[in-house]
Scaffold this active site. Structure first.
Site, PDB file in Angstrom:
ATOM      1  N   SER A   1       0.854  -1.190   0.000  1.00 48.98           N
ATOM      2  CA  SER A   1       0.000   0.000   0.000  1.00 48.98           C
ATOM      3  C   SER A   1       0.885   1.233   0.000  1.00 48.98           C
ATOM      4  O   SER A   1       2.047   1.178   0.440  1.00 48.98           O
ATOM      5  CB  SER A   1      -0.889   0.002   1.248  1.00 48.98           C
TER       6      SER A   1
ATOM      7  N   TYR B   1      -1.372  -0.716  10.502  1.00 45.73           N
ATOM      8  CA  TYR B   1      -1.496  -1.094   9.094  1.00 45.73           C
ATOM      9  C   TYR B   1      -0.295  -0.571   8.308  1.00 45.73           C
ATOM     10  O   TYR B   1       0.299  -1.300   7.506  1.00 45.73           O
ATOM     11  CB  TYR B   1      -2.798  -0.524   8.542  1.00 45.73           C
TER      12      TYR B   1
END
Length: 271
Positions: A142, A155
């Site tokens: 990501s 995350y």
């Protein structure tokens, strides 16, 4: 690996987010798809769709965060589909919080699902790929792994770890025909912010999931080391963020990332 046709692909996180779109894209490449997720009902849906498109999909309900049981999953796959040619580590969980409001379980479950499970699957599958001198591993990271996201720090840490591990592994395998790629989507239409009903930052580009799926397949076929979905401008920004971290902080605040993530945290904590 210039062609995916006839290959067996293990896809984790197959039924949620971009997973189902990756599966549909693989059908067009004439691959056999081993779809893994925690929801058998959703797996049945995607496998029915794969069959309707003329492909072969096998759904296996499995919680990959149970990392010590991953050999059982691979034994099941071997029984029904044989060797794995391509591994796509796509499964991920995301929980927004101020850091002090995370529990130890939040931290452990996020890091295990997003990072450790992919490492362990790769560790178990890689010997077979090396023995055949053929294969490809794709890790779905990501933009959050390139620049830490406020209120989404665990995350971010998991995706940063995924990027660096991929980088190191790719160098180890450089003299083999086993490829390793990492794909870093930015905001996508299937992202958590969308599920929470929070609008994306005003200047952010929100990519359709089909675009992400195509980028993943191109990474395999072209043996690309790293793919950042939003292109050159994002690469330039991320490189500058590395050199000037506080400049990155100001940009995130200016375009609304900090506010968006705080809103996501508040919504998740109320639910």
């Amino acid at each position: 690996m210039t062609s995916i046709a006839g290959k067996t692909v293990l896809l984790t996180g197959a039924s949620g987010g971009i997973g189902s779109f990756i599966a549909r894209a693989l059908v067009k490449e004439k691959a056999t798809i081993i779809a893994v997720s925690r929801s058998q009902a959703k797996l049945d849906e995607i496998c029915t769709e794969i069959a309707a498109l003329g492909g072969r999909g096998i759904g296996i309900e499995f919680d990959i965060s149970q990392v010590t049981e991953l050999p059982i999953l691979l034994h099941q796959i071997n029984q029904v589909a044989g060797q794995i040619d391509i591994l796509i580590n796509n499964a991920a969980v995301e929980k927004y919080r101020p850091f002090q409001d995370y529990t130890l379980q939040d931290i452990q479950s996020t890091l295990t699902t997003n990072l450790v499970a992919g490492m362990e699957l790769t560790r178990l599958i890689l010997p077979s790929m090396l023995a055949r001198n053929s294969g490809h591993i794709v890790n779905i990271a990501s933009g959050s792994g390139k620049k830490g996201m406020p209120y989404n720090s665990i995350y971010s840490a998991s995706k940063a770890g995924l990027i660096m591990w991929t980088d190191a592994l790719r160098q180890e395998l450089a003299e083999t025909n086993v490829g390793v790629s990492v794909v870093c989507p930015g905001y996508t239409e299937t992202g958590m912010f969308s599920a929470l009903g929070v609008p994306a930052p005003s200047l952010a580009r929100v990519a359709p999931p089909q675009e992400v799926a195509i980028a993943i397949l191109n990474a395999i076929k072209q043996n690309q080391a790293e793919v950042i979905l939003d292109g050159f401008v994002s690469k330039l920004l991320f490189s500058n963020f590395q050199l000037f971290p506080k400049f990155g902080d100001l940009i995130f605040k200016w375009i609304g990332v900090t506010k968006l993530n705080k809103n996501c945290a508040e919504k998740q904590m109320r639910s």
